[in-house]
Design a protein around this motif. Structure first.
Motif, PDB file in Angstrom:
ATOM      1  N   GLU A  88     -60.938-144.481 -18.156  1.00 25.42           N
ATOM      2  CA  GLU A  88     -61.152-143.179 -17.918  1.00 25.42           C
ATOM      3  C   GLU A  88     -62.316-142.176 -18.746  1.00 25.42           C
ATOM      4  OE1 GLU A  88     -57.356-142.698 -15.424  1.00 25.42           O
ATOM      5  OE2 GLU A  88     -58.606-143.644 -13.825  1.00 25.42           O
ATOM      6  N   ASN A  89     -60.765-142.699 -20.196  1.00 23.45           N
ATOM      7  CA  ASN A  89     -61.022-140.705 -20.409  1.00 23.45           C
ATOM      8  C   ASN A  89     -60.932-141.536 -22.427  1.00 23.45           C
ATOM      9  OD1 ASN A  89     -60.671-138.824 -22.805  1.00 23.45           O
ATOM     10  ND2 ASN A  89     -60.095-137.521 -21.337  1.00 23.45           N
ATOM     11  N   ILE A  90     -61.853-142.187 -22.629  1.00 23.26           N
ATOM     12  CA  ILE A  90     -61.740-142.871 -24.081  1.00 23.26           C
ATOM     13  C   ILE A  90     -61.729-141.821 -24.941  1.00 23.26           C
ATOM     14  CG2 ILE A  90     -64.109-143.024 -24.696  1.00 23.26           C
ATOM     15  CD1 ILE A  90     -63.706-145.805 -25.652  1.00 23.26           C
ATOM     16  N   THR A  91     -62.154-140.496 -25.279  1.00 18.46           N
ATOM     17  CA  THR A  91     -62.050-139.612 -26.720  1.00 18.46           C
ATOM     18  C   THR A  91     -60.179-139.607 -25.956  1.00 18.46           C
ATOM     19  OG1 THR A  91     -64.187-138.588 -25.953  1.00 18.46           O
ATOM     20  CG2 THR A  91     -61.972-137.820 -27.580  1.00 18.46           C
ATOM     21  N   GLU A  92     -59.128-138.877 -25.312  1.00 14.42           N
ATOM     22  CA  GLU A  92     -58.092-138.904 -25.305  1.00 14.42           C
ATOM     23  C   GLU A  92     -57.208-139.893 -25.787  1.00 14.42           C
ATOM     24  OE1 GLU A  92     -54.673-137.266 -21.875  1.00 14.42           O
ATOM     25  OE2 GLU A  92     -56.823-136.840 -22.178  1.00 14.42           O
ATOM     26  N   ASN A  93     -57.586-141.229 -24.618  1.00 16.68           N
ATOM     27  CA  ASN A  93     -56.960-142.340 -24.443  1.00 16.68           C
ATOM     28  C   ASN A  93     -56.832-143.034 -26.520  1.00 16.68           C
ATOM     29  OD1 ASN A  93     -57.176-146.172 -24.421  1.00 16.68           O
ATOM     30  ND2 ASN A  93     -55.857-144.868 -23.292  1.00 16.68           N
ATOM     31  N   HIS A  94     -57.811-142.800 -26.660  1.00 19.99           N
ATOM     32  CA  HIS A  94     -58.097-144.129 -28.384  1.00 19.99           C
ATOM     33  C   HIS A  94     -57.612-142.953 -30.095  1.00 19.99           C
ATOM     34  CE1 HIS A  94     -61.137-147.043 -27.047  1.00 19.99           C
ATOM     35  NE2 HIS A  94     -60.283-147.401 -26.738  1.00 19.99           N
ATOM     36  N   GLY A  95     -57.939-141.500 -29.362  1.00 21.89           N
ATOM     37  CA  GLY A  95     -57.229-140.663 -30.166  1.00 21.89           C
ATOM     38  C   GLY A  95     -55.850-141.095 -30.230  1.00 21.89           C
ATOM     39  N   ARG A  96     -55.033-140.869 -29.128  1.00 24.11           N
ATOM     40  CA  ARG A  96     -53.528-140.789 -28.818  1.00 24.11           C
ATOM     41  C   ARG A  96     -53.429-142.036 -29.624  1.00 24.11           C
ATOM     42  NH1 ARG A  96     -52.688-139.862 -23.959  1.00 24.11           N
ATOM     43  NH2 ARG A  96     -53.500-141.639 -23.328  1.00 24.11           N
ATOM     44  N   HIS A  97     -54.314-143.663 -29.722  1.00 26.15           N
ATOM     45  CA  HIS A  97     -53.640-144.327 -29.638  1.00 26.15           C
ATOM     46  C   HIS A  97     -53.829-144.545 -31.147  1.00 26.15           C
ATOM     47  CE1 HIS A  97     -51.491-145.623 -26.111  1.00 26.15           C
ATOM     48  NE2 HIS A  97     -52.603-145.473 -25.677  1.00 26.15           N
ATOM     49  N   ALA A  98     -54.771-144.371 -31.838  1.00 28.66           N
ATOM     50  CA  ALA A  98     -55.344-144.191 -33.269  1.00 28.66           C
ATOM     51  C   ALA A  98     -53.402-143.511 -34.088  1.00 28.66           C
ATOM     52  CB  ALA A  98     -56.587-144.239 -33.374  1.00 28.66           C
ATOM     53  N   ALA A  99     -53.998-142.560 -33.721  1.00 28.43           N
ATOM     54  CA  ALA A  99     -52.324-141.837 -34.051  1.00 28.43           C
ATOM     55  C   ALA A  99     -51.596-142.622 -34.250  1.00 28.43           C
ATOM     56  CB  ALA A  99     -52.459-140.390 -33.487  1.00 28.43           C
ATOM     57  N   GLU A 100     -50.874-143.073 -33.356  1.00 26.43           N
ATOM     58  CA  GLU A 100     -49.797-144.220 -33.580  1.00 26.43           C
ATOM     59  C   GLU A 100     -49.479-144.859 -34.799  1.00 26.43           C
ATOM     60  OE1 GLU A 100     -49.130-143.711 -28.709  1.00 26.43           O
ATOM     61  OE2 GLU A 100     -49.989-145.236 -29.434  1.00 26.43           O
ATOM     62  N   CYS A 101     -50.403-145.555 -34.728  1.00 28.53           N
ATOM     63  CA  CYS A 101     -50.569-146.366 -35.743  1.00 28.53           C
ATOM     64  C   CYS A 101     -51.657-146.491 -37.065  1.00 28.53           C
ATOM     65  CB  CYS A 101     -51.375-147.896 -35.035  1.00 28.53           C
ATOM     66  SG  CYS A 101     -53.502-147.646 -34.257  1.00 28.53           S
ATOM     67  N   GLY A 102     -52.045-145.185 -37.061  1.00 26.46           N
ATOM     68  CA  GLY A 102     -52.937-145.013 -38.176  1.00 26.46           C
ATOM     69  C   GLY A 102     -51.619-144.985 -39.009  1.00 26.46           C
ATOM     70  N   SER A 103     -50.895-144.735 -39.158  1.00 24.26           N
ATOM     71  CA  SER A 103     -50.056-143.825 -40.218  1.00 24.26           C
ATOM     72  C   SER A 103     -49.319-145.102 -40.906  1.00 24.26           C
ATOM     73  CB  SER A 103     -49.568-142.436 -39.939  1.00 24.26           C
ATOM     74  OG  SER A 103     -48.178-142.864 -39.224  1.00 24.26           O
ATOM     75  N   ALA A 104     -49.080-146.251 -39.355  1.00 23.29           N
ATOM     76  CA  ALA A 104     -48.005-147.287 -40.319  1.00 23.29           C
ATOM     77  C   ALA A 104     -49.597-148.223 -41.355  1.00 23.29           C
ATOM     78  CB  ALA A 104     -48.192-148.096 -38.693  1.00 23.29           C
ATOM     79  N   ASP A 105     -50.522-148.703 -40.421  1.00 30.27           N
ATOM     80  CA  ASP A 105     -51.739-149.685 -41.188  1.00 30.27           C
ATOM     81  C   ASP A 105     -51.608-148.852 -41.956  1.00 30.27           C
ATOM     82  OD1 ASP A 105     -51.808-150.517 -38.512  1.00 30.27           O
ATOM     83  OD2 ASP A 105     -54.075-149.749 -38.437  1.00 30.27           O
ATOM     84  N   ALA A 106     -51.780-147.293 -43.441  1.00 34.07           N
ATOM     85  CA  ALA A 106     -52.498-147.330 -44.160  1.00 34.07           C
ATOM     86  C   ALA A 106     -51.170-147.332 -45.396  1.00 34.07           C
ATOM     87  CB  ALA A 106     -52.498-145.500 -43.809  1.00 34.07           C
ATOM     88  N   GLY A 107     -49.581-147.067 -44.525  1.00 34.68           N
ATOM     89  CA  GLY A 107     -48.932-147.568 -45.032  1.00 34.68           C
ATOM     90  C   GLY A 107     -48.564-149.280 -45.488  1.00 34.68           C
ATOM     91  N   LEU A 108     -48.398-149.697 -44.645  1.00 31.38           N
ATOM     92  CA  LEU A 108     -48.441-151.029 -45.385  1.00 31.38           C
ATOM     93  C   LEU A 108     -49.493-151.046 -45.863  1.00 31.38           C
ATOM     94  CD1 LEU A 108     -48.053-154.622 -44.611  1.00 31.38           C
ATOM     95  CD2 LEU A 108     -49.853-154.092 -42.028  1.00 31.38           C
TER      96      LEU A 108
END
Length: 93
Positions: free
Chosen positions: A20-40
């Motif tokens: 339905e709304n890929i920009t909102e959806n993927h933006g939210r989930h990328a923010a949720e895991c982005g700092s964890a991925d970078a930290g790893l």
């Protein structure tokens, strides 16, 4: 080790499966895991383990450039997005 993010819950809200709304959806989930991925990656590099550890990030399927029913994009079972780091992986040339 294998980790999952967004595999359960309400489609288009709790999962990466945005029809339905890929920009909102993927933006939210990328923010949720982005700092964890970078930290790893930062921790593995600092400890010297990134040289011998392969880190892979991928989805279960790719996306089509079109949608049949909404603002998102439909599944493409013939492709997927991924990135790899570590284990002396060389950049694509």
């Amino acid at each position: 080790m294998q980790l999952f993010h967004g595999g359960l819950g309400v489609q288009n809200l709790d999962t990466w499966d945005a029809h339905e709304n890929i920009t909102e959806n993927h933006g939210r989930h990328a923010a949720e895991c982005g700092s964890a991925d970078a930290g790893l990656l930062t921790d593995l590099k600092a400890s010297g383990l990134l040289d011998t550890t392969l880190v892979m990030w991928h989805g279960e399927f790719g996306r089509m450039p079109i949608s049949q029913r909404g603002l998102g994009r439909d599944h493409n079972p013939g492709a997927m997005s991924m990135w790899m780091a570590g284990a002396k992986i060389n950049a694509a040339r």
